[in-house]
Design a protein around this motif. Structure first.
Motif, PDB file in Angstrom:
ATOM      1  N   LEU A  61     -12.717  -6.821  -3.319  1.00 24.94           N
ATOM      2  CA  LEU A  61     -13.272  -7.576  -2.193  1.00 24.94           C
ATOM      3  C   LEU A  61     -12.226  -8.500  -1.589  1.00 24.94           C
ATOM      4  N   GLU A  62     -11.442  -9.155  -2.425  1.00 24.16           N
ATOM      5  CA  GLU A  62     -10.390 -10.034  -1.923  1.00 24.16           C
ATOM      6  C   GLU A  62      -9.342  -9.232  -1.155  1.00 24.16           C
ATOM      7  N   ARG A  63      -8.972  -8.064  -1.681  1.00 25.86           N
ATOM      8  CA  ARG A  63      -7.988  -7.225  -0.996  1.00 25.86           C
ATOM      9  C   ARG A  63      -8.530  -6.661   0.309  1.00 25.86           C
ATOM     10  N   GLU A  64      -9.834  -6.367   0.349  1.00 25.91           N
ATOM     11  CA  GLU A  64     -10.459  -5.854   1.573  1.00 25.91           C
ATOM     12  C   GLU A  64     -10.409  -6.901   2.673  1.00 25.91           C
ATOM     13  N   GLU A  65     -10.713  -8.152   2.327  1.00 29.83           N
ATOM     14  CA  GLU A  65     -10.654  -9.223   3.318  1.00 29.83           C
ATOM     15  C   GLU A  65      -9.224  -9.458   3.786  1.00 29.83           C
ATOM     16  N   SER A  66      -8.283  -9.386   2.853  1.00 28.44           N
ATOM     17  CA  SER A  66      -6.878  -9.564   3.222  1.00 28.44           C
ATOM     18  C   SER A  66      -6.414  -8.449   4.133  1.00 28.44           C
ATOM     19  N   LYS A  67      -6.874  -7.219   3.872  1.00 33.13           N
ATOM     20  CA  LYS A  67      -6.498  -6.069   4.694  1.00 33.13           C
ATOM     21  C   LYS A  67      -7.042  -6.209   6.105  1.00 33.13           C
TER      22      LYS A  67
ATOM     23  N   ASP B 179      -1.929  -7.086   9.630  1.00 39.75           N
ATOM     24  CA  ASP B 179      -1.509  -5.974  10.475  1.00 39.75           C
ATOM     25  C   ASP B 179      -0.799  -4.884   9.679  1.00 39.75           C
ATOM     26  N   HIS B 180      -0.323  -5.199   8.500  1.00 33.75           N
ATOM     27  CA  HIS B 180       0.412  -4.234   7.703  1.00 33.75           C
ATOM     28  C   HIS B 180      -0.547  -3.284   6.981  1.00 33.75           C
ATOM     29  N   PHE B 181      -0.024  -2.135   6.592  1.00 31.27           N
ATOM     30  CA  PHE B 181      -0.786  -1.212   5.773  1.00 31.27           C
ATOM     31  C   PHE B 181      -1.004  -1.838   4.406  1.00 31.27           C
ATOM     32  N   ALA B 182      -2.237  -1.812   3.918  1.00 29.55           N
ATOM     33  CA  ALA B 182      -2.557  -2.401   2.624  1.00 29.55           C
ATOM     34  C   ALA B 182      -3.251  -1.372   1.755  1.00 29.55           C
ATOM     35  N   PHE B 183      -2.931  -1.377   0.487  1.00 25.82           N
ATOM     36  CA  PHE B 183      -3.493  -0.410  -0.445  1.00 25.82           C
ATOM     37  C   PHE B 183      -4.862  -0.854  -0.920  1.00 25.82           C
ATOM     38  N   GLY B 184      -5.840   0.067  -0.879  1.00 24.31           N
ATOM     39  CA  GLY B 184      -7.112  -0.106  -1.542  1.00 24.31           C
ATOM     40  C   GLY B 184      -8.032  -1.167  -0.972  1.00 24.31           C
ATOM     41  N   GLY B 185      -9.277  -1.158  -1.509  1.00 23.41           N
ATOM     42  CA  GLY B 185     -10.279  -2.111  -1.078  1.00 23.41           C
ATOM     43  C   GLY B 185     -11.433  -2.143  -2.056  1.00 23.41           C
ATOM     44  N   VAL B 186     -12.638  -2.335  -1.550  1.00 21.73           N
ATOM     45  CA  VAL B 186     -13.815  -2.524  -2.404  1.00 21.73           C
ATOM     46  C   VAL B 186     -14.231  -1.260  -3.144  1.00 21.73           C
TER      47      VAL B 186
ATOM     48  N   VAL C 280       4.358  -6.186  -2.738  1.00 19.40           N
ATOM     49  CA  VAL C 280       3.774  -5.332  -3.779  1.00 19.40           C
ATOM     50  C   VAL C 280       2.581  -5.999  -4.468  1.00 19.40           C
ATOM     51  N   THR C 281       2.020  -7.049  -3.878  1.00 17.04           N
ATOM     52  CA  THR C 281       0.921  -7.747  -4.550  1.00 17.04           C
ATOM     53  C   THR C 281      -0.303  -6.857  -4.726  1.00 17.04           C
ATOM     54  N   SER C 282      -0.619  -6.033  -3.735  1.00 18.05           N
ATOM     55  CA  SER C 282      -1.785  -5.151  -3.858  1.00 18.05           C
ATOM     56  C   SER C 282      -1.586  -4.135  -4.969  1.00 18.05           C
ATOM     57  N   GLU C 283      -0.389  -3.575  -5.051  1.00 19.03           N
ATOM     58  CA  GLU C 283      -0.110  -2.584  -6.091  1.00 19.03           C
ATOM     59  C   GLU C 283      -0.153  -3.218  -7.483  1.00 19.03           C
ATOM     60  N   MET C 284       0.399  -4.411  -7.614  1.00 13.18           N
ATOM     61  CA  MET C 284       0.371  -5.087  -8.915  1.00 13.18           C
ATOM     62  C   MET C 284      -1.052  -5.475  -9.317  1.00 13.18           C
TER      63      MET C 284
ATOM     64  N   LEU D 255      -3.694 -14.204  -5.266  1.00  9.66           N
ATOM     65  CA  LEU D 255      -3.780 -13.440  -4.015  1.00  9.66           C
ATOM     66  C   LEU D 255      -4.302 -14.297  -2.865  1.00  9.66           C
ATOM     67  N   SER D 256      -5.293 -15.126  -3.153  1.00  9.33           N
ATOM     68  CA  SER D 256      -5.943 -15.905  -2.093  1.00  9.33           C
ATOM     69  C   SER D 256      -5.107 -17.090  -1.632  1.00  9.33           C
ATOM     70  N   LEU D 257      -4.333 -17.648  -2.546  1.00  9.44           N
ATOM     71  CA  LEU D 257      -3.561 -18.850  -2.228  1.00  9.44           C
ATOM     72  C   LEU D 257      -2.135 -18.514  -1.807  1.00  9.44           C
TER      73      LEU D 257
END
Length: 420
Positions: free
Chosen positions: A26-32, A36-43, A94-98, A129-131
């Protein structure tokens, strides 16, 4: 897990995996959505990764081979996604991948009933991730020299400290472990103030600088404020700030007593807190008397880093010297010798003397006598700061600053007669 007692053990574990991995997704989905960049994965992706980790952990049984193979496979997929992201957007984060690898590991942790560890990792991951903006801004404000200094200090405190002998040595009963532990504690209190000043140097006014500076060193703060008062026609503001810094000194001493000598804290803690409250309250009210708005002050932020090895080493030498001097004073001159030493040390840095009393009380001197010595030392230090303020301040503020500190010194010795 009692709330899911109607489910098989594996069922409650699966729900827990889904819940924790969904939070990261959920956090990655909101960040995505805001990037504007391509981001890996989501909810959906992150819960699936968590489930894969859990399933392979179940299949691993007594060996970790299937779980490690699964980790490598997931890592390869993440590598492909990362390569695609770099080619498409040029963004190399690489934060999303990690965080996806962390999600995989969470499945295995929950399968092994390490629920606390899994939850802690998820909370830490989401915070990191959020901060992002806050942490990156913090990194820009901290200088590389300070990071290196703090790392060296960690080596000395976390690595070397446990290696020191925890026993009394020589006729003066000096315990190397306790000596260095006190150095670490005193330096850490000062460093907390030092970091706050560094981070807030662009927004700190006189009063905030007085507070943070008082934690670091009320004497240094008095000198800096006194000199700065010569360029600003705000006598009430600067004299009030100087008084506040000395009030904070009593709070600092209370913290150190709480850490190292509860008996002394019970004897003199209330007096220190009352003196701190009086000095801070009166200093604040006095600073508001007709001098206009507060002004920025960045000078105190430039004081010497208290975690530098040379600074800590000098303090340790002074502390050991005070341990020896205190024992000699009590042995040859009794209570009067201790009081005289307290008055003399108040003219310099009182921390080594205060900490020597925490280690020599009540084995060397009664608690009440040591408490009186503490009050004398603090009062003497305020008198010396009053002298600094008088000779270094502007013409309009020197008398105010000096009288405020002398008055605080007078109040500081009243508890001696009350105890008697």
């Amino acid at each position: 897990m009692e709330i899911f007692s109607w489910l098989p053990k594996e069922g409650s574990q699966i729900l827990f995996v889904l819940f924790l991995s969904f939070l990261i997704g959920l956090e990655r989905e909101e960040s995505k959505a805001n990037d504007d960049h391509f981001a890996f994965g989501g909810v959906r992706t992150y819960p699936l990764i968590g489930m894969i980790g859990y399933a392979l952990s179940v299949l691993s049984d007594m060996t970790l081979i299937p779980f490690l193979v699964g980790l490598c496979v997931v890592a390869l997929f993440l590598l492909l996604a990362y390569s695609h992201k770099v080619k498409k957007s040029g963004h190399a984060g690489v934060t999303s991948e990690m965080s996806a690898l962390t999600t995989y590991l969470i499945g295995g942790l929950i399968q092994h009933n390490l629920l606390w560890v899994a939850t802690t990792l998820v909370v830490a991951t989401i915070l990191l991730l959020s901060l992002k903006q806050l942490l990156e801004g913090l990194a820009k404000k901290i200088e590389s020299d300070d990071i290196l200094t703090f790392t060296k200090f960690l080596l000395l405190s976390a690595v070397i400290l446990p290696l020191l002998p925890n026993q009394a040595l020589t006729q003066f009963q000096i315990n190397p472990l306790k000596v260095w532990l006190i150095v670490v504690a005193v330096s850490s209190v000062s460093y907390a103030s030092y970091v706050l000043q560094k981070l807030g140097k662009n927004a700190s006014g006189i009063l905030w600088s007085a507070i943070f500076g008082g934690i670091y060193s009320s004497t240094v703060t008095t000198i800096v404020l006194a000199r700065r008062s010569q360029t600003e026609n705000r006598p009430h503001l600067f004299s009030g700030g100087i008084l506040i810094a000395s009030g904070i000194m009593y709070l600092r001493l209370t913290i150190l007593l709480a850490l190292f000598n509860q008996d002394l804290l019970k004897q003199v803690g209330l007096s220190f807190l009352c003196l701190a409250a009086i000095a801070i309250a009166f200093g604040f009210l006095w600073s508001k008397r007709g001098d206009g708005v507060d002004v920025n002050l960045g000078d105190i932020a430039a004081v010497k880093n208290p975690l530098e090895f040379n600074t800590a080493l000098i303090f340790s030498i002074l502390f050991v010297g005070m341990l020896i001097a205190t024992q000699y004073a009590v042995h040859f001159f009794g209570d009067s010798g201790l009081y005289t030493l307290a008055g003399v040390m108040g003219l310099t840095d009182i921390d080594p003397f205060v900490m020597s009393l925490t280690q020599n009380t009540p084995s060397l001197s009664p608690v009440a006598i040591a408490a009186n010595a503490l009050l004398i030392s603090a009062a003497s230090n305020n008198v010396m700061k009053g002298v600094y303020a008088y000779f270094l301040s502007s013409k309009n503020s020197r008398l105010q600053s000096c009288l405020c500190l002398i008055a605080l010194a007078g109040l500081g010795i009243i508890p001696i007669f009350l105890f008697h």
